[in-house]
Write a protein that holds these residues in place. Structure first.
Motif, PDB file in Angstrom:
ATOM      1  N   ARG A  22       0.863  -1.199   0.000  1.00 45.47           N
ATOM      2  CA  ARG A  22       0.000   0.000   0.000  1.00 45.47           C
ATOM      3  C   ARG A  22       0.886   1.231   0.000  1.00 45.47           C
ATOM      4  N   ASP A  63      -4.417   5.766  -4.059  1.00 42.77           N
ATOM      5  CA  ASP A  63      -5.698   5.060  -4.096  1.00 42.77           C
ATOM      6  C   ASP A  63      -5.734   3.906  -3.112  1.00 42.77           C
ATOM      7  N   ASP A  64      -4.559   3.451  -2.664  1.00 46.16           N
ATOM      8  CA  ASP A  64      -4.583   2.334  -1.713  1.00 46.16           C
ATOM      9  C   ASP A  64      -5.140   2.762  -0.375  1.00 46.16           C
ATOM     10  N   LYS A  92      -7.815   4.660   0.136  1.00 44.92           N
ATOM     11  CA  LYS A  92      -9.212   5.090   0.110  1.00 44.92           C
ATOM     12  C   LYS A  92      -9.960   4.512   1.302  1.00 44.92           C
ATOM     13  N   GLY A  93     -10.700   5.373   1.967  1.00 45.23           N
ATOM     14  CA  GLY A  93     -11.552   4.911   3.043  1.00 45.23           C
ATOM     15  C   GLY A  93     -10.811   4.480   4.285  1.00 45.23           C
ATOM     16  N   ASN A 132      -8.918  11.143  -0.177  1.00 48.82           N
ATOM     17  CA  ASN A 132      -8.975   9.695  -0.388  1.00 48.82           C
ATOM     18  C   ASN A 132      -9.283   8.969   0.910  1.00 48.82           C
ATOM     19  N   HIS A 174     -13.971   8.662   0.682  1.00 46.06           N
ATOM     20  CA  HIS A 174     -14.299   7.487  -0.124  1.00 46.06           C
ATOM     21  C   HIS A 174     -14.596   6.318   0.812  1.00 46.06           C
ATOM     22  N   ASP A 175     -15.260   5.310   0.237  1.00 49.40           N
ATOM     23  CA  ASP A 175     -15.508   4.125   1.042  1.00 49.40           C
ATOM     24  C   ASP A 175     -14.353   3.148   0.861  1.00 49.40           C
ATOM     25  N   SER A 176     -14.150   2.330   1.883  1.00 49.28           N
ATOM     26  CA  SER A 176     -12.937   1.508   1.897  1.00 49.28           C
ATOM     27  C   SER A 176     -13.209   0.188   1.188  1.00 49.28           C
ATOM     28  N   GLU A 177     -12.274  -0.207   0.306  1.00 52.24           N
ATOM     29  CA  GLU A 177     -12.394  -1.533  -0.295  1.00 52.24           C
ATOM     30  C   GLU A 177     -11.818  -2.591   0.638  1.00 52.24           C
ATOM     31  N   GLU A 178     -10.766  -2.209   1.386  1.00 54.57           N
ATOM     32  CA  GLU A 178     -10.079  -3.247   2.152  1.00 54.57           C
ATOM     33  C   GLU A 178     -10.092  -2.903   3.640  1.00 54.57           C
ATOM     34  N   THR A 179      -9.791  -3.941   4.449  1.00 57.11           N
ATOM     35  CA  THR A 179      -9.656  -3.704   5.881  1.00 57.11           C
ATOM     36  C   THR A 179      -8.166  -3.626   6.156  1.00 57.11           C
TER      37      THR A 179
END
Lengths: 638, 469, 170, 98, 507
Positions: free
Chosen positions: B355, B359-360, B362-363, B430, B434-439
């Protein structure tokens, strides 16, 4: 010189309190299943005006008790705002002029309240109506009693607001709301003139105190140019409020409101505020006759124009509306030629007979279930005898048939024009008198004589309840006889009203030969007679609507003035707004943002591409910099 | 005795480095322990430095070292910054090497050697000493940069850094030679006196100082000597990047300021030169940073910008009464912010620094609000938004510039910080909007996160109590 | 008289060697020409009566360092094919020359400013081991000391970087 | 005549720079840097001759030491590179860019 | 016991906001805390208002040296200029908390922080302190728009943030320039505005600094043509953020001009007054025209707010006491009216899920109370006498006439322009036939009624008894104008500066 009388502050207060109470009651209960009883509303509504009327009487007699030059009652409730030299008190001034206005405003106001109780029955917004009506009366009284221009402006705008609210009273119908907007906006244009006029006036002579009495003292410091500017700006305000060229367009549309409103606001009281204001500022207008003559000419031309329009209307209220505009023109002609008392007296009489006519028209409309087209009426005189009688009296007064009140007041104006040498104004005035007689009796004949044109509604027609007819009768008496209050010398009178008003006005009565006066009277009477006969010839036996052709068609369409205004003012305004928000805002004003963003991004990508990742290239960057710097430095060493 | 005291931190660090080296040679201990030891050493050094304090301008061991080391308030501040950065770097490395397994014991000894070189550099008042100290520092950093031998990018990073660094070093030596020729000595004091009594050849001074500055500007990545820094930062392990970005820059600026401030006429010769360099550096740095998608590269570019600001401060120093307070404060503020960013990155970066792009993250705020808040604070501090340290630093720099009569420079600096606003806010946007794709699961020890939050505290503390000034 | 001649000879050699270093394609030839340069530099040092440096130049530079480089070149045994083929490197060379013109002219302008006095005869001991040693250990103790740290770092570093793989910490 | 020495050292220095910016071979680049250091040394010696002080000699020795250290590290890196790519072209190593 | 009132008013909200942010509490609790805190602030504010004597000087002064080496101090104080702005920032907030029920924790926390920061910016008497709060108060807005805004909130929040920060960074350079030149002239460091007023600046850099100051405040206000961030921001922002931006933050822009620019840059100010006032008037007309063709109620109100800000700003540039007092009064008046209008729109959006004027209609029949309140507020914002809106606008127009007749006449058109779009909107939304969407419209609930009633009453009271406010602010305005006049006269005496302010000394 002036006396303080604290109670005059109460006069506008009563209706205002009434408005507040009624408004709250209505606002809080109107969504309930069953609204409060109309009786309650009615009584509450009528208390305020009646009380004010009695106080007005008290004021009148108080003033009467004083010697003429001391007839000034003032009451400064509190300092409204004071900034630098600008001191504005929430103050009231009752002098002969305002007391006269006070009397008939409260009187007619009370009558119309009573009338409305009948007229507005079964209306779901009964309470709201009376709240507005009371609010209007309160504002009107502030306007009249205000001790200075700023306080007057409060009432000035207040009545404008109420007229907006009452015109768009039946707000479900878009046209009514549009008419209301039109009224408010046009009035606002006028108010702009008023505010600017006030501002110039203040900077000219206002530093010594910004109320009429102080201004009157300092009026001599006023330079002619500023004087003209001030007068004309104030007159713009008057035009807006009193529907003069070019701002008269809102008044005919204002008939969209309930008929009592038309009677009270758009005939008797509010629209005459402009005249009152000019009379109020007589001490300035007297200084600049040029401005005065402009006022007079605008007035008389308005009278002519409105009379022309009036001759071709088919809506009974529109006819009366244009007659109002026309009569207002007269009044401005009067005050314009410095015959303030004459103008004010015409305001006074006009209030009676025009209110009478409107209320009469109202009861006709009421009787015919909201039918307003005169070409659907006819022969109503046996169905509505009381109304008919009163209407005829009103019509005679309006037409200026001696000895009815209208005759004396109008004639006073015309005579003053003649006397002060404004022959053109006088001539047009006489002409308009004839036309007035024509269209007034055209209406009377078409509505009441001949044969019914709409049998079915004719059969259902019946005399309205006494709560409506009683005010008619009282007003009829007023319309018939108030003229005698200001009998000119030639009729053995003593111009009582003029003398009463003298202390608060700055005017001088030219002395002319009785012959001239007689000639003037004869001329106007003749004109009236001619108009009457033509009207009788054409409509006396009952006739159907004639085809309007040529000039008549032109007049019937009111010279397309509304269309023209729409085309050259309203539409461009909207279009300009649209252009700004759609095109200019994003593409012109915002350009600096857009451009810098673009540049920013471009430069970013360019510099990103310099990072090629080759060691040698990085070294070359260094050496480029190095050689540039050494070029730069080799200057510094010899 | 006092001389010894003020050398004590340096001695502590040096001996610690040698100790760790020996331990490494015999492989007696685990890496974690080494991390703790180095933390302890840095900590002790820091405390000692703080306790020692020191007055203004005392020559250390005049007889023995014959005026080659001089300590002052400014050097003390620099020392504190360097040691603090070392401390936090050690903390971060502890966590970082829990996640990425390529650490051996020498890592920490190299770090200590590097710190040792930096301290020497900040103290040195003699060119060749400075050169050697510079080389100690650089060599140690080279090694740290290329520490992951299995990783080709880090090898590339060390290659670039080493080659260009040596290249710049050559300039340094040539410059030293010319100055030696000009002033018949390489000791700052003698140079100053010989400038004053006019025995020094002006041209040689100009030429020598020029080549000298080329080397120094290279080390602080001023345009046009900046190109390496972005690639090297990206290739290096995150804690090392943090160490380079903060401590190294501090040391180099310390010696830079010491040299410039040694004589007024010398400084006067270079004002215009530095003026343009600083302007180009600020704007070029911003424009480079705009396009970057990788956080480390962006931070490298923003580091260039901050070098530009420090150059403004250099332009504005007055050699008469040089305190270096502005530079010191700015360095401290910048160090705290940047160190914090790298601390956060070194535990959020994940295995193999997966990361690292905008963009990594985001959220991030949705998942790890506190880390996101910390990063936001650091970014705002770098952007110079009050009440963080970065704001006060910028305030002092601009004040000094205007006081020195460079209003234009102040305005340009302000404009450039307007330009810098976007890429700082970009990361905040970011993280938050934004909403998070990953935890953002992170293994490893909590030390780095601890460091992060301590640094957040420091950001506000330094910002609200600018005691340094 | 003789000195001038020697100077000219040595400097020509040195420049030629340097050019050779830059222009030869194979690093081996480059290294060889660099050795030439260094030896001629040693000669120049001698002309400047820097005896110790003359010796050190020969031993340390031309000897140790160069042989180390040569050794590595051998060790990696670079063949012609795995050399980078640099077709345009001559253009780079010319471009570099142009780039360097201002720098060179500037530096030469600088060095022209040194007083062009004829070198006086210096004392016999000048540049001798004893004298230089005295200077070194009296005035230049600190650099001498820290150079040791530098070498230590270099040593450890090269072990870490190029040394045999060692067990990674668990 | 000192000027001649200095001019020579400047020339060598520039040739060294030239080598760095015009060659892609790691060794050549390294040796060019060594050349630059030598040029600096020549300047040192010349100046110390000019000033008739032996500081320059000491400085030159220091530079030599530094050169040695750098060289050692550099060669270690070269070996590392060769392990990775078996190739000494500096342009091969341009993964980090943009 | 109230000498620390200002500090409490600044830091209580900020700290409680931070605590809310960092602690895991429920949104309900957050709202409660926010409400209580804002009520406390309100009470303190009222106390300050009542205790304020209005002699023209600073009151409730607090002054602690902060950075001695640069003379930066933690200086707070209230005077007639800042009093009403402070009131606007204190009085209106409880309303927001009690009306907006269903928002997340961060929403309320950010609101608190921004309130504290704004109060700080209003009360700061030290330029640097002011700048710090000025910057801080933007951040919560940035987050609120970005987190809780409409669909293209990102571009909106980026635009407002970078735009505003750009302005304020320029101001930073300018204010440092001011401090440095004070040090150069008087040999000691200070950023205290009262002492800085003694400065007289001249020359190109001074003009540049003045321009940079003005740009910063013009962007915040926003003054034409720096208003372009406003429509997007106001439209995209959540109700509370729009409320804060329009009701208070914009006013702080104007306040900043009065408080910090005018005393320091009298000469430049007098020199540029015509230009600036033209910008104000242009903006007023431009935005008023733009408002007429908006479909979105919020966007229309945004433009109307910008239009009013134009005329409010105009009052500052006229440099006579009427206009200045008018501006100070109008700041409070417009804060109340516009703020409430935006809250109303927020309510309607909450209930009908739309702000599009074309979708609405006939609300008045369903919700007489709401309609009445809306009407009163609207009339206040179009400046009807008897409401708060009239006094300020009248005074400003009056002063503008004095300043320059042409500009005065242009300013007067505000009376007409405002009415046009407002009535048009009112007609389309509240009158005409009610449609399926509006027929279920719920009238104000009792709690909402109780929330809005005080403000409505305040609007009317400010219209009827404005003297209560004016007599507190007028002396300060008096002094301000007198000083500017004196300086410009002095300037006119030696150099012939074209100077419009030179003939209004006595008022």
């Amino acid at each position: 010189m002036e006396h303080t009388a604290n109670y005059i502050g109460l006069i506008p207060l009563f209706p205002l309190i009434g408005a507040l109470v009624l408004g709250l009651m209505h606002m809080l209960t109107c969504t309930n299943e069953k609204p409060l009883s109309e009786k309650l509303y009615g009584t509450l509504a009528c208390i305020g005006p009646v009380l004010s009327f009695f106080l007005a009487l008290v004021v009148f007699f108080h003033l009467k008790g004083l010697p003429a030059p001391e007839r000034f009652l003032t009451h400064d409730a509190f300092t409204w705002f004071a900034v630098g030299d600008l001191h504005v008190n929430m103050g009231f001034l009752a002098d002969p002029l305002s007391s006269l206005m006070l009397l008939f405003v409260t009187f007619i106001g009370s009558l119309i309240h009573i009338y409305s109780v009948g007229y507005m029955s079964e209306d779901q917004n009964f309470g709201k109506f009376f709240a507005y009506l009371n609010l209007f009366l309160g504002s009107m009284l502030i306007l009249v009693l205000g001790s200075g221009p700023v306080v007057m402006f409060v009432g000035w705008e207040g009545v404008g607001l109420c007229s907006y609210l009452l015109i768009s009273f039946y707000s479900e119908d878009t046209d009514n709301v549009l008419a209301g907007n039109k009224a408010f906006i046009v009035n606002r244009i006028g108010d702009l003139g008023f505010v600017l006029g006030m501002s110039f006036l203040f900077w000219a002579i206002g530093s010594g105190g910004f109320d009429y009495l102080s201004l009157k003292e300092n009026a001599h410091n006023l330079t002619p140019t500023i004087g003209i500017v001030v007068c004309l700006l104030l007159f713009v305000g008057a035009c807006g409020k009193s529907a003069q060229i070019p701002l008269y367009v809102w008044l005919p549309d204002a008939m969209a409101g309930p008929t009592p409103v038309s009677a009270l606001i758009h005939a008797a009281t509010m629209v005459t505020a402009g005249v009152y204001m000019v009379a109020r500022f007589s001490f300035i207008y007297a200084h600049v006759p040029f401005a005065g003559s402009i006022v007079a000419w605008v007035g008389i031309l308005t009278a002519l124009l409105a009379a022309i329009f009036g001759m071709f209307q088919r809506d009974i209220k529109k006819i009366l509306a244009y007659s109002t505009v026309s009569q207002l023109g007269y009044m401005f002609a009067g005050v314009g030629i410095a015959a303030y008392s004459a103008g004010i007296f015409h305001v006074f009489t006009h209030a009676f007979f025009k209110a009478l006519l409107f209320l009469g028209a109202g009861s006709v409309i009421y009787a015919l279930h909201h039918e307003q087209d005169i070409w659907k009426m006819g022969g109503l005189k046996e169905k509505l005898p009381k109304t008919y009688g009163c209407m005829v009296i009103g019509a005679l007064a309006l037409a200026g048939v001696p000895p009815f009140s209208g005759f004396f007041s109008k004639d006073e104006i015309l005579f003053s024009a003649l006397a002060s040498g404004h022959t053109g104004i006088w001539f047009i005035g006489v002409l308009v008198a004839g036309m007035t007689a024509y269209y007034t009796f055209r209406m009377i004949f078409v509505v009441f004589h001949g044969t019914p044109r709409d049998q079915e509604s004719f059969d259902h027609a019946h005399e309205p309840p006494s709560v409506m007819t009683l005010p008619l009768i009282i007003l009829a008496i007023g319309a018939a006889f108030t003229g005698v209050l200001n009998l000119p010398g030639i009729f053995g009178g003593s111009l009582a009203v003029s003398h009463w008003l003298a202390p608060s006005l700055t005017e001088h009565h030219p002395h002319v030969s009785a012959w001239l006066e007689f000639f003037g009277i004869v001329a106007s009477v003749a004109a009236v007679a001619v108009g009457l006969t033509i009207a009788y010839k054409k409509f006396g036996k009952g006739a159907d609507e004639p085809e309007y052709t040529g000039f008549a068609k032109f007049g019937f369409n009111k010279f397309y003035v509304d269309e023209i205004y729409n085309a050259i003012l309203v539409q461009p305004y909207k279009a300009f707004g649209a252009v700004i928000s759609r095109f200019i805002e994003p593409n012109v004003t915002d350009i600096h943002v857009k451009f810098s963003t673009w540049l920013y991004k471009k430069a970013g990508s360019a510099f990103k591409s310099f990072q090629v990742g080759y060691i040698r290239v990085y070294a070359i960057y260094m050496i480029i910099g190095l050689s540039l710097m050494s070029l730069f430095l080799s200057q510094s060493i010899n | 005795m006092h001389d010894f005291m003020s050398l004590l931190p340096l001695i502590i660090i040096g001996s610690g480095a040698i100790l760790l080296m020996l331990l490494a040679a015999f492989e007696k201990i685990e890496v974690e322990l080494a991390a703790y030891i180095s933390m302890a050493i840095f900590g002790i050094g820091f405390v000692v430095q703080l306790l020692v304090g020191c007055g203004d301008q005392t020559v250390l061991f005049e007889k023995v070292f014959n005026g080659m080391l001089v300590s002052s308030n400014f050097t003390m501040i620099a020392g504190l910054i360097i040691l603090g950065c070392g401390f936090f770097t050690a903390m971060c490395s502890h966590t970082y090497f829990k996640i990425n397994q390529f650490c051996t014991l020498e890592f920490y000894s190299m770090m200590l050697f590097g710190a040792c070189g930096m301290l020497l550099l900040s103290l040195s008042q003699e060119l060749i000493t400075a050169f050697i100290a510079l080389e100690i520092m650089s060599l140690a950093i080279y090694i740290l940069v290329g520490y992951d031998r299995t990783n080709v990018t880090s090898t590339e990073a060390i290659l670039k850094y080493l080659m260009l660094g040596a290249f710049a070093g050559a300039f340094f030596t040539m410059g030293t030679a010319l100055i030696y020729g000009g002033a018949a000595s390489t000791k700052f004091a003698d140079i100053s006196t010989s400038i004053v009594d006019g025995s020094a050849s002006h041209a040689l001074m100009i030429g020598g100082a020029f080549l000298l500055f080329v080397a120094l500007l290279f080390k602080v990545a001023a345009i046009p000597f900046h190109a390496w820094v972005i690639d090297v930062y990206e290739g290096a392990p995150t804690p090392v990047t943090g160490f380079m970005a903060t401590a190294l820059k501090t040391a180099v600026f310390a010696v830079f300021a010491n040299f410039l401030a040694l004589n007024d006429s010398l400084h006067g010769d270079w004002v215009t030169f530095l003026f343009y360099i600083s302007v180009f550096t600020m704007f070029g740095g911003n424009l480079i940073a705009i396009g970057q998608n990788n956080l480390k590269r962006m931070l490298a570019a923003s580091g260039i910008v901050h070098s530009g600001y420090l150059l403004i401060a250099l332009v504005a120093i007055s050699a008469e009464h040089f305190t270096g307070s502005v530079i010191g404060y700015y360095l401290a503020a910048y160090a705290v912010g940047t160190m914090g960013m790298f601390a956060a990155l070194s535990y959020l970066g994940g295995k193999g620094e997966e990361r690292m792009n905008f963009d990594d993250f985001k959220g991030l705020a949705k998942v790890r609000p506190y880390s996101a808040a910390a990063i936001a604070v650091f970014l705002l501090s770098m952007a110079g938004i009050p009440p963080t340290a970065g704001f006060m630093a910028k305030f002092y720099v601009i004040t000094s510039a205007i006081t020195a009569g460079h209003m234009a420079l102040a305005v340009l600096g302000v404009v450039s910080s307007i330009l810098s606003m976007w890429y700082y806010l970009r990361l905040i946007i970011n993280m938050y909007f934004h909403d998070s794709e990953e935890t953002f699961e992170t293994s490893g020890s909590p030390l780095a996160s601890a460091a992060t939050f301590v640094l957040v505290f420091c950001v506000f503390a330094i910002g609200i109590y600018p005691i340094v000034i | 008289m003789i000195a001038e001649g020697l100077f000219t000879a040595f400097s020509v050699l040195a420049v030629l060697g340097a050019l050779g270093l830059v222009l030869f394609r194979h690093p081996m030839q480059g290294a060889m020409s660099l050795v030439v340069t260094m030896i001629s530099l040693a000669g120049l040092y001698a002309l400047l009566s820097a005896k110790l440096i003359f010796v050190l130049q020969l031993i340390v530079y031309a000897g140790a360092i160069m042989s180390l480089i040569l050794f590595i070149i051998m060790f990696l045994n670079i063949q012609n094919e795995d050399l980078p083929n640099e077709p345009k490197h001559f253009y780079y060379f010319l471009g570099g020359l142009i780039l360097l013109l201002p720098v060179g002219s500037f530096l030469i302008k600088v060095v022209k400013c040194v007083p062009g006095v004829e070198a006086t005869i210096v004392g016999n001991g000048f540049g001798g081991v004893k004298e230089v040693g005295l200077v070194l250990f009296q005035d230049w103790l600190l650099p001498f000391e820290i150079v040791s740290i530098l070498l230590l770092v270099a040593l450890v570093g090269s072990v870490v970087l190029a040394g045999s793989k060692r067990r990674l910490s668990k | 005549m000192i000027q001649d020495y200095l001019t020579l050292s400047v020339i060598l220095f520039c040739i060294g720079i030239l080598g760095v910016i015009s060659r892609r071979n790691v060794f050549t680049v390294f040796m060019s840097i060594e050349l630059m250091l030598n040029a600096a040394n020549l300047a040192f010696i010349a100046f110390s001759r000019l000033h008739e002080s032996m500081d320059g000699h000491v400085l030159a020795m220091m530079v030599m030491a530094v050169a040695a250290a750098e060289c050692a590290l550099g060669l270690a890196v070269v070996i590392l590179l060769h392990k990775h790519k078996g190739n000494l072209d500096t342009n091969v190593f341009s993964l980090l860019k943009g | 016991m109230f000498e620390y009132a200002l500090s409490v008013m600044i830091f209580l909200p900020i700290l409680s906001g931070l605590v809310l942010l960092l602690s895991p509490v429920s949104k309900g609790a957050a709202r409660l805390v926010g409400f209580l805190v804002s009520v406390v602030i309100l009470l303190l504010g009222v106390e300050i208002f009542l205790g304020f004597t209005g002699t023209g000087g600073m009151e409730y002064v607090q002054n602690r040296p902060w950075v001695e080496s640069l003379g930066i101090s933690y200086g707070l104080g209230v005077d007639g200029i800042s009093l009403l702005v402070l009131m606007a920032a204190t009085v209106l907030f409880p309303m927001v908390f009690s009306v907006l029920k269903t928002q997340s924790k961060g929403y309320y926390a950010n609101l608190l922080i921004t309130q504290g920061a704004m109060i700080g910016a209003i009360c700061a008497t030290d330029l640097v302190l002011f700048y710090i709060f000025w910057e801080i108060m933007l951040l919560p807005i940035f987050f609120m728009i970005g987190l809780y805004g409409g669909e293209n909130r990102l571009s909106a929040t980026l635009k407002i943030t970078i735009y505003t920060i750009a302005g304020s960074l320029l101001m930073l350079a300018a204010l440092i320039y001011v401090g440095v030149s004070y040090h150069a002239q008087f040999g000691k460091w200070t950023f205290d505005i009262v002492q800085l007023a003694a400065l007289d600046l001249s020359g190109g850099w001074a003009i540049l600094a003045f321009i940079m100051f003005m740009i910063a405040f013009a962007i915040k206000t926003p003054l034409f043509p720096f208003h372009t961030w406003l429509p997007d921001a106001y439209t995209e922002a959540p109700t509370a953020a729009t409320f804060v931006l329009s009701a208070i933050m914009a006013k702080i822009g104007v306040y900043g001009v009065i408080r910090f620019v005018v005393p320091v840059f009298e000469i430049e100010f007098a020199r540029f007054a015509i230009l600036l006032s033209l910008a104000g008037v242009t903006g007023m007309i431009y935005c008023g025209l733009a408002a007429i063709s908006q479909k979105d109620m919020k966007r229309m109100l945004a433009f109307s707010s910008a239009s009013h800000m134009g005329i409010i700003a105009l009052g500052v540039f006229c440099m006579n006491v009427q206009a200045l007092t008018g501006t100070l009064f109008q700041i409070a008046a417009h804060a109340t009216s516009t703020g409430v209008l935006f809250l109303f729109v927020g309510l309607m959006e909450e209930r009908m899920k739309t702000r599009d004027i074309d979708d609405l209609g006939g609300i008045a029949y369903k919700a007489p109370i709401f309609a009445t309140f809306f009407a009163i507020t609207m009339l206040a914002s179009v400046g009807l006498p008897g409401t708060s809106g009239f006094i300020g606008e009248f005074l400003i127009i009056l002063g503008a006439i004095k300043f320059n007749a042409f500009i005065g006449v242009l300013a007067g058109t505000a009376l007409v322009i405002g009415v046009c779009y407002m009535l048009w909107m009112f007609q389309r939304v509240f009158f005409e036939k009610s449609n399926a969407r509006t027929v279920e419209f719920q009238d104000l609930s009792t709690s909402e009624l109780l929330t809005f009633l005080p403000v409505i009453l305040l609007i009317v009271a400010m219209g009827i008894f404005p003297q209560a406010f004016i007599k507190k602010i007028e002396p300060a305005a008096q002094q301000q104008v007198a000083k500017v006049f004196a300086m410009t006269q002095a300037q006119v005496a030696d150099t012939k500066v074209p100077n419009p302010g030179h003939n209004n000394h006595k008022n």
